[in-house]
Design a protein around this motif. Structure first.
Motif, short mmCIF file in Angstrom:
data_model
loop_
_atom_site.label_atom_id
_atom_site.label_comp_id
_atom_site.label_asym_id
_atom_site.label_seq_id
_atom_site.Cartn_x
_atom_site.Cartn_y
_atom_site.Cartn_z
N GLY A 191 0.81 -1.21 0.00
CA GLY A 191 0.00 0.00 0.00
C GLY A 191 0.84 1.26 0.00
N SER A 192 0.19 2.37 0.27
CA SER A 192 0.81 3.68 0.14
C SER A 192 2.08 3.86 0.95
N MET A 193 2.11 3.36 2.17
CA MET A 193 3.21 3.67 3.08
C MET A 193 4.35 2.66 3.04
N HIS A 194 4.24 1.64 2.20
CA HIS A 194 5.25 0.57 2.25
C HIS A 194 5.74 0.19 0.86
N MET A 195 6.17 1.18 0.08
CA MET A 195 6.74 0.88 -1.22
C MET A 195 8.07 0.17 -1.05
N PHE A 196 8.28 -0.87 -1.84
CA PHE A 196 9.52 -1.66 -1.76
C PHE A 196 9.83 -2.22 -3.14
N SER A 197 11.09 -2.22 -3.50
CA SER A 197 11.50 -2.82 -4.75
C SER A 197 12.93 -3.33 -4.61
N LYS A 198 13.08 -4.63 -4.57
CA LYS A 198 14.42 -5.23 -4.50
C LYS A 198 15.22 -4.87 -5.75
N GLU A 199 14.55 -4.89 -6.90
CA GLU A 199 15.22 -4.61 -8.16
C GLU A 199 15.84 -3.22 -8.18
N HIS A 200 15.13 -2.25 -7.59
CA HIS A 200 15.59 -0.86 -7.63
C HIS A 200 16.23 -0.41 -6.31
N ASN A 201 16.40 -1.35 -5.38
CA ASN A 201 17.00 -1.05 -4.09
C ASN A 201 16.26 0.05 -3.33
#
Length: 427
Positions: free
Chosen positions: A172-182
């Motif tokens: 959701g809004s408060m928990h953006m995460f992307s391993k690919e983009h660190n």
């Protein structure tokens, strides 16, 4: 004196009294304004303040401002850099404006915190990073993710709670995460991301110095607000980062308000940058409404970290153009204060710089704006058409061993067993 001096010099104000009197004169106990705020704070300090703007420890804003443009070689950015910066800032603003529309149409749920007005900070720092560098954000994290390269459609889908989101609809809004983009997360509680960022910086240093990975010169940016700077994790991590000379930059997005609490009412000394030298690291203040000034400071801080010279604390004086969240009617802030910062819109300022210095034409900038409009429209369409997560995702990423507690050995959900809660009071 270098603006990145690590030696604390408490005789120096944030800005010279003569040029921008945000502090009272040395012998005065009268009230004085802080930054652009119409509010005032009281100082009982007996510190002797310097009136020499050249000696100001952290007046990066003034240092950059004194650069005069005599030829194209003296410009702060190239045409290519200017267009990249402009596009990223337009993307952030347009994305957040669309989020507001979608939220009020019932497409998003929970709290949604928008970044309007603060784009110069995200763009000024993150567009200088390498892909391997890490970003740790707060609950106001959409634009940080976009600046780091997470596709707009993946961020929008996450906001819609769809399976195609960057966290498969579970963040959701408060928990953006992307391993690919660190992008190591947005964090909902203030301060909780700072130890994670410090750990990421330690990992980089460990890989380089212990595992002898010569190319592991990765830098971590930790973003957080002024309200966080009175929390314990902040001080603990400043100490640890300075002690171990970790490759991290602590970026304070000081928008003067912690939800509805004025920074000036909550902080004994509102000049956050001064906490850096107290721990033996440079403390710098910069005009966070000017992306070029932010960029100048960010270059040196990121460069220091990458060279192994340790952390930097940077206070970016910025302002959010909307309430704390879309559920906030924004009735506490002085209209004059809001109008003051609205007149300093960082995107308008960059556009003016680009046009005046003939880096690009109005048409080129309009083409960028049109391109971003299409990107945002496509992101909304993609999010609308994407499927909701399958319920099998419900207990994924909750337990380290998915077969241990939440899921029975036969693969069925234990919570569906009528006897699941039987006897739990005796456990």
């Amino acid at each position: 004196m270098s603006v990145f001096s690590t030696t604390p010099n408490l005789s120096l104000p944030l800005r010279s009294n003569a040029t921008n009197p945000i502090l009272p004169s040395p012998n005065s106990t009268s009230l004085a304004p802080f930054f652009g705020s119409t509010r005032r704070f009281h100082s009982n300090s007996s510190i002797q303040l310097s009136n020499n703007p050249r000696s100001v420890l952290a007046s990066v804003s003034d240092a950059v401002k004194t650069k005069t443009v005599t030829s194209s070689s003296n410009l702060l950015i190239t045409k290519e850099e200017g267009l990249v910066i402009y596009e990223d800032m337009i993307l952030g603003r347009a994305f957040e404006d669309m989020c507001a529309q979608m939220y009020y149409r019932g497409k998003m749920f929970g709290f949604v915190h928008l970044y309007n007005g603060q784009e110069a900070v995200s763009t000024g720092f993150i567009k200088l990073l390498k892909k391997e560098d890490s970003v740790v954000s707060t609950y106001r994290d959409h634009v940080h993710a976009l600046s780091k390269g997470v596709p707009a459609r993946a961020v929008m889908s996450e906001l819609f709670g769809k399976a195609t989101g960057c966290c498969r609809g579970q963040g959701g809004s408060m928990h953006m995460f992307s391993k690919e983009h660190n992008v190591i997360g947005g964090f909902a509680f203030i301060g909780e991301g700072i130890p994670v960022a410090t750990g990421a910086a330690f990992s980089s240093k460990y890989k380089r110095e212990v595992l002898k990975q010569a190319d592991a010169d990765y830098v971590t940016l930790a973003f957080f607000g002024d309200g966080t700077c009175n929390n314990g994790q902040f001080y603990e991590c400043l100490n640890m980062a300075a002690l171990w000379k970790l490759p991290i930059v602590f970026v304070v997005e000081n928008n003067l308000w912690a939800i509805g609490m004025s920074h000036l009412r909550a902080t004994s000394d509102p000049q956050i940058w001064k906490k850096g030298p107290a721990f033996g690291m440079p403390g710098v203040h910069v005009d966070g409404m000017d992306v070029l000034k932010v960029r100048e400071v960010a270059k040196e801080a990121i460069g220091r970290a990458r060279r192994g010279e340790g952390p930097t604390l940077i206070e970016c004086e910025t302002y959010r153009f909307r309430g704390h969240s879309l559920a906030d009617p924004d009735e506490l802030r002085d209209p004059a204060e809001k109008a003051h910062y609205a007149s300093r819109d960082p995107i308008s300022a960059l556009k003016k710089y680009i046009i005046e210095n003939k880096l690009a034409s109005e048409l080129e900038l309009k083409n960028i704006e049109k391109k971003i409009d299409e990107v945002i429209e496509e992101a909304v369409e993609f999010a609308e058409e994407s499927p909701v997560p399958h319920r099998s995702q419900l207990l994924e990423n909750v337990f380290a061993d998915p077969k241990g507690f939440g899921i029975a050995p036969d693969g069925s959900y234990r919570c569906e067993d009528p006897k699941f809660t039987q006897g739990t009071a005796h456990v």
